[in-house]
Design a protein around this motif. Structure first.
Motif, short mmCIF file in Angstrom:
data_model
loop_
_atom_site.label_atom_id
_atom_site.label_comp_id
_atom_site.label_asym_id
_atom_site.label_seq_id
_atom_site.Cartn_x
_atom_site.Cartn_y
_atom_site.Cartn_z
N VAL A 1 49.24 -36.38 13.45
CA VAL A 1 49.83 -35.17 14.04
C VAL A 1 48.80 -34.05 14.22
N LYS A 2 47.61 -34.23 13.66
CA LYS A 2 46.55 -33.23 13.86
C LYS A 2 45.22 -33.91 13.57
N ALA A 3 44.18 -33.51 14.31
CA ALA A 3 42.86 -34.11 14.07
C ALA A 3 41.78 -33.04 14.12
N VAL A 4 40.83 -33.15 13.19
CA VAL A 4 39.61 -32.34 13.25
C VAL A 4 38.53 -33.26 13.82
N VAL A 5 38.01 -32.89 14.99
CA VAL A 5 36.99 -33.76 15.60
C VAL A 5 35.67 -33.01 15.71
N ALA A 6 34.59 -33.76 15.55
CA ALA A 6 33.25 -33.18 15.63
C ALA A 6 32.86 -32.96 17.09
N LEU A 7 32.12 -31.89 17.32
CA LEU A 7 31.60 -31.58 18.66
C LEU A 7 30.08 -31.60 18.59
N ARG A 8 29.47 -31.72 19.74
CA ARG A 8 28.01 -31.66 19.86
C ARG A 8 27.65 -30.56 20.85
N PRO A 9 26.44 -30.03 20.77
CA PRO A 9 26.00 -29.11 21.83
C PRO A 9 26.05 -29.85 23.17
N ALA A 10 26.48 -29.15 24.23
CA ALA A 10 26.57 -29.82 25.53
C ALA A 10 25.18 -30.25 25.98
N PRO A 11 25.02 -31.52 26.38
CA PRO A 11 23.71 -31.97 26.86
C PRO A 11 23.49 -31.47 28.29
N PRO A 12 22.24 -31.54 28.79
CA PRO A 12 22.01 -31.23 30.20
C PRO A 12 22.78 -32.21 31.08
N PRO A 13 23.06 -31.83 32.34
CA PRO A 13 23.76 -32.77 33.23
C PRO A 13 22.98 -34.07 33.36
N GLN A 14 23.70 -35.21 33.43
CA GLN A 14 22.95 -36.46 33.47
C GLN A 14 22.61 -36.86 34.90
N LEU A 15 21.49 -37.56 35.00
CA LEU A 15 21.02 -38.08 36.29
C LEU A 15 21.06 -39.61 36.19
#
Ligand SMILES: Cc1cc2nc3c(=O)[nH]c(=O)nc-3n(C[C@H](O)[C@H](O)[C@H](O)COP(=O)(O)OP(=O)(O)OC[C@H]3O[C@@H](n4cnc5c(N)ncnc54)[C@H](O)[C@@H]3O)c2cc1C
Length: 455
Positions: free
Chosen positions: A206-220
């Protein structure tokens, strides 16, 4: 059974309990073909934890089965109703409760759609990496239920690596909090990890704590054309052995390429036997792609075409994301396999699948999260032809047998559900199954949560 409905209604808003058979029938199954689905007694759409607890207390008191559901994009029959069950759809619990850039976590309800979370955290300069191809529909609760993977998992890992803590309503209605929101924490057994991939059989998230990462540069991205699937797999091995860390490494065979073109006119090259899609989200993706492209050429690629920019790269990803949906249109029915093998055995796996297709006279298209060794052979057949359906089922089983023989697993990310239940013991062995059944009994002694799934 009227009593059960009355009891449910006593603790829920009127609109949250649906019994109209036409509506409840539309909640009966997920997207797996070939899996049985029962007739639900009711569909319940709670908005709060207390409402979920009320459902589970009622189910326990009346000994009624409960099938938790997210968006029903599952591919194993895991969210299919069983006769007389309460379908517990978590879709209306869809709030993002918190995004914390300091702790780099998000706290979400289970019905949040994967892409909605990804976009919300991107606005804060963060990313939530697990990205199943179904990300525009599937929910975080469903992703946790199946232990979902996705396209960028080759670099960033799968759902299990991002779930830090959970609130779970147990079969008897008690609320359990597991895990943490801290960067570290090893207090007691890792129950959080136990729930990831438990397919709704141990409790209701019913609830989740999820880890985040710094946004990477756009991928090519780049696309490489190969004269055989085996050559593309050799390139995958060379890329991994060479120490490269692409953010995406996907494979589409000739059948998949044609199916995607037929559905979405993507203009993919049809004269080739296999395409490898690769991408980098590094500070200098063009240089990294050039090195990877050289490895592809050395492995036999006939063409290596880098995308011009991030937008063109996204189009290539789009083509890959459409693969399963496109393959489903090749015949009247499909069975989608999900066998993951050690990367070094990927070529043998693809050659083996081609041999199975030939032996049974069937079309089997393959797309793969190649960098993970995770293949999706899609067996295409005519469901109105009993003989062809039998051969399809045999092929599906032979593909799993081949995966196990190559040191792999029967499911890399879609789960066991109903579709692969008969195969679990072959992978886990009797002791493994016995212990897993024991764990199920601890959490759900009456066997009410998603009965008949997994085991
Ligand atoms: C076109 C397409 C592409 C796909 N691509 C990928 C891919 O790249 N990678 C991948 O891993 N999968 C993929 N899938 C499969 C599917 O999208 C995933 O399995 C996804 O995680 C299911 O999420 P859902 O919200 O639809 O869950 P559902 O299908 O509704 O449920 C899945 C399982 O989780 C359980 N469950 C759901 N919510 C909860 C909850 N709150 N608490 C406890 N249990 C719960 C259910 O009982 C069920 O066993 C794809 C599917 C499609 C149709």
């Amino acid at each position: 059974m009227g009593d059960v409905i009355e009891m449910l209604r006593a603790g829920l808003p009127a609109a949250a309990v649906v019994t109209d058979p036409e509506v409840t029938a539309s909640y009966a199954r997920d997207m797996a073909g070939f899996s049985a689905a029962g007739v639900p007694l009711a569909v319940v759409l709670p908005r709060t934890v207390a409402e979920v607890q009320h459902v589970m207390r009622t189910a326990t008191a009346e000994r009624v089965a409960v099938v938790p559901q997210g968006a029903r994009t599952g591919l194993s029959g895991g969210a299919n109703a069983v006769d007389g069950c309460i379908v517990l759809s978590l879709r209306k619990m869809d709030r993002i409760l918190e995004i914390d850039p300091v702790d780099r976590v998000a706290v979400v309800e289970p019905g949040v759609v994967n892409a909605v979370l990804s976009r919300a955290v991107a606005e804060r300069g963060l990313s939530y990496p697990p990205d199943p191809s179904s990300w525009e529909q599937c929910t975080i609760g469903g992703n946790i239920g199946t232990g979902a993977g996705g396209l960028c998992c080759v670099k960033y890992g799968v759902t299990a690596e991002y779930v830090l803590g959970l609130d779970v309503v147990l079969a008897d209605g008690r609320l359990l909090s597991t895990g943490r929101r801290t960067a570290k924490g090893v207090a007691g057994y890792d129950l959080t990890r136990l729930f990831v991939g438990s397919e709704g059989t141990l409790g209701v998230v019913v609830k989740a704590v999820v880890a985040l990462r710094p946004a990477p540069p756009p991928q090519l991205a780049l696309v490489a054309e190969f004269p055989s699937a085996a050559a593309a797999c050799a390139a995958v091995c060379a890329i991994m052995e060479g120490g490269h860390v692409p953010s995406l490494l996907e494979l589409m065979d000739a059948t998949t390429i044609r199916a995607v073109n037929a559905m979405a006119q993507m203009g993919l090259p049809e004269s080739t036997e296999a395409l490898l899609l690769a991408a980098f989200d590094t500070p200098d993706p063009a240089a990294d792609l050039a090195a990877l492209g050289a490895l592809c050429t050395a492995a036999g690629a006939t063409e290596v075409v880098p995308a011009q920019d991030a937008a063109e790269s996204e189009l290539l990803l789009q083509a890959r994301r459409l693969s399963l949906t496109a393959l489903e249109k090749v015949s009247t029915a499909t069975m989608i396999d999900d066998v993951c093998v050690p990367r070094g055995r990927l070529g043998e796996m693809l050659d083996g699948v081609a041999a199975i297709a030939e032996r049974h006279g069937l079309t089997i298209g393959v797309c793969a999260h190649a960098g993970d060794g995770n293949t999706h052979p899609v067996v295409c057949f005519d469901a109105h032809d009993p003989e062809e359906s039998r051969r399809a089922r045999e092929s599906f089983d032979e593909i799993m047998a081949l995966g196990l023989a190559l040191g792999g697993t029967i499911t890399g990310e879609h789960g066991v559900g109903l579709l692969k239940r008969d195969w679990l013991a072959r992978e886990l062995g009797p002791t493994g199954v016995e212990l897993q059944r024991g764990i199920k009994a601890v959490f759900d002694p009456l066997g009410l949560l998603n009965p008949g799934k997994v085991f």
